[in-house]
Design a protein around this motif. Structure first.
Motif, PDB file in Angstrom:
ATOM      1  N   ARG A 329       0.711  -1.081  -0.043  1.00 32.96           N
ATOM      2  CA  ARG A 329      -0.157  -0.037   0.029  1.00 32.96           C
ATOM      3  C   ARG A 329       0.882   1.127  -0.049  1.00 32.96           C
ATOM      4  N   GLU A 330       0.112   2.399   0.379  1.00 36.22           N
ATOM      5  CA  GLU A 330       0.850   3.797   0.237  1.00 36.22           C
ATOM      6  C   GLU A 330       2.080   3.859   1.059  1.00 36.22           C
ATOM      7  N   SER A 331       2.207   3.241   2.257  1.00 41.06           N
ATOM      8  CA  SER A 331       3.362   3.483   3.051  1.00 41.06           C
ATOM      9  C   SER A 331       4.679   3.171   2.488  1.00 41.06           C
ATOM     10  N   THR A 332       4.747   2.494   1.511  1.00 40.94           N
ATOM     11  CA  THR A 332       6.038   2.238   0.933  1.00 40.94           C
ATOM     12  C   THR A 332       6.188   2.528  -0.666  1.00 40.94           C
ATOM     13  N   VAL A 333       4.909   2.675  -1.170  1.00 41.99           N
ATOM     14  CA  VAL A 333       5.127   2.792  -2.737  1.00 41.99           C
ATOM     15  C   VAL A 333       4.190   4.379  -3.024  1.00 41.99           C
TER      16      VAL A 333
END
Length: 336
Positions: A329-333
């Motif tokens: 999800r967003e916390s890495t990408v």
């Protein structure tokens, strides 16, 4: 209208009472065509088994226990739901017990200190040793779940936490991260399978282990995750900090994100964050949380089935592995 009886089911299906009993008790001696006829009669008449009478006839208590550290953690609440669903298939009620991670409470579980007789126990321990489990005097069938290593003393159902930790590191390295820390772990603890996976991943990619970037916590809460990251940043005193954090629980990861943002760091641009457990809150946080999702339904199914096998007779001990996946999800990408 009174309760439908087995005799009425037998008459409707045109079979003997013994045949209906064999179908209800899921015995394999009934021919498929006959079984289908009996099941159709059960459905048509609305027969519901008298579980108390059935368990009495089988010499069972009709209840199993699910023992977990904390019921206020979303992971264990979800697991309990799946165990309840699986137990219902076997006609079991479930007594749910929390130990709050207390060692003495766990020992009382091993001693069989329950308010009623049980057919089995599904147990997620933290503190008790393999030797204590092996030497327990209580003979109630026991299945272990979770990270606790106790090979050869009881059936054990868990995901491959070491592989999951390596998967997290592989993902972060694939995104170009090279300074990877871990929240919720200690280099001094002899038994920590998620940390072991993290360390194995660093070794495989030739990355250094920086002790100051590995931070233990007293509890898997958002507050403790935030406190650990705040302390890490304070200790760095303007020096190099991680560009990625692997947190051993989602609550820790959500707290870590808050601490990073509060200090003016962007997630994931400055620091990527990965959690573990795939709790619902991580799906709607800002940013949404990359995490390891374990197959809780598989864990519950295997644990309850293992208890049923043990009640059927002596069985060899088994290590049962459930599945997991990395949910990106967003916390890495980022938002893409």
């Amino acid at each position: 209208m009174g309760r439908v009886t087995l005799r009425e089911v037998a008459d409707r299906a045109g079979v003997s009472l013994k045949t209906v009993t064999n179908v209800v008790h899921q015995r394999s001696v009934v021919r498929p065509a006959t079984r289908d006829r009996v099941l159709a009669a059960i459905e048509e008449l609305g027969y519901r088994p008298n579980l108390s009478a059935r368990n009495l006839a089988l010499g069972r208590a009709g209840t199993i226990a699910l023992v977990v550290p904390r019921l206020d953690m979303p992971y264990f609440a979800s697991l309990a739901m799946h165990v309840l669903e699986e137990a219902e298939r076997y006609g079991w009620f479930v007594l749910i017990v929390q130990t709050r991670g207390d060692a003495e409470a766990e020992r009382r579980v091993l001693a069989g200190t329950f308010p009623q007789r049980l057919d089995g126990i599904v147990f997620d321990p933290i503190h008790v040793s393999a030797e204590e489990i092996r030497d327990r005097a209580d003979t109630t069938p026991l299945v272990l779940i979770g990270e606790h290593r106790a090979e050869g003393v009881a059936d054990h159902v868990a995901i491959d936490n070491v592989a999951a930790g390596r998967t997290v590191v592989d993902h972060l390295v694939g995104l170009g991260r090279r300074r990877i820390g871990m929240i919720g772990a200690s280099l001094d603890t002899p038994e920590d399978v998620r940390r072991d996976g993290y360390l194995a991943g660093l070794r495989e990619h030739g990355l250094p282990v920086v002790p100051d970037w590995v931070r233990p916590v007293p509890a898997n809460t958002g507050e403790e995750g935030a406190a650990a990251v705040t302390t890490l940043l304070d200790d760095a005193a303007g020096g190099e900090v991680p560009d990625a954090l692997f947190c051993s629980a989602d609550w820790l990861a959500l707290g870590a994100i808050r601490a990073l943002v509060t200090r003016g760091l962007r997630v994931p641009e400055d620091v990527a964050v990965v959690g573990f457990d795939d709790i619902p809150y991580g799906r709607v946080s800002t940013p949404t949380l990359t995490t390891i999702a374990s197959a809780r339904d598989e864990i519950a199914r295997a644990a309850v089935e293992s208890l049923a096998r043990r009640l059927a007779g002596p069985q060899p001990l088994r290590e049962i592995q459930a599945g997991f996946e990395l949910v990106v999800r967003e916390s890495t990408v980022g938002r893409g």
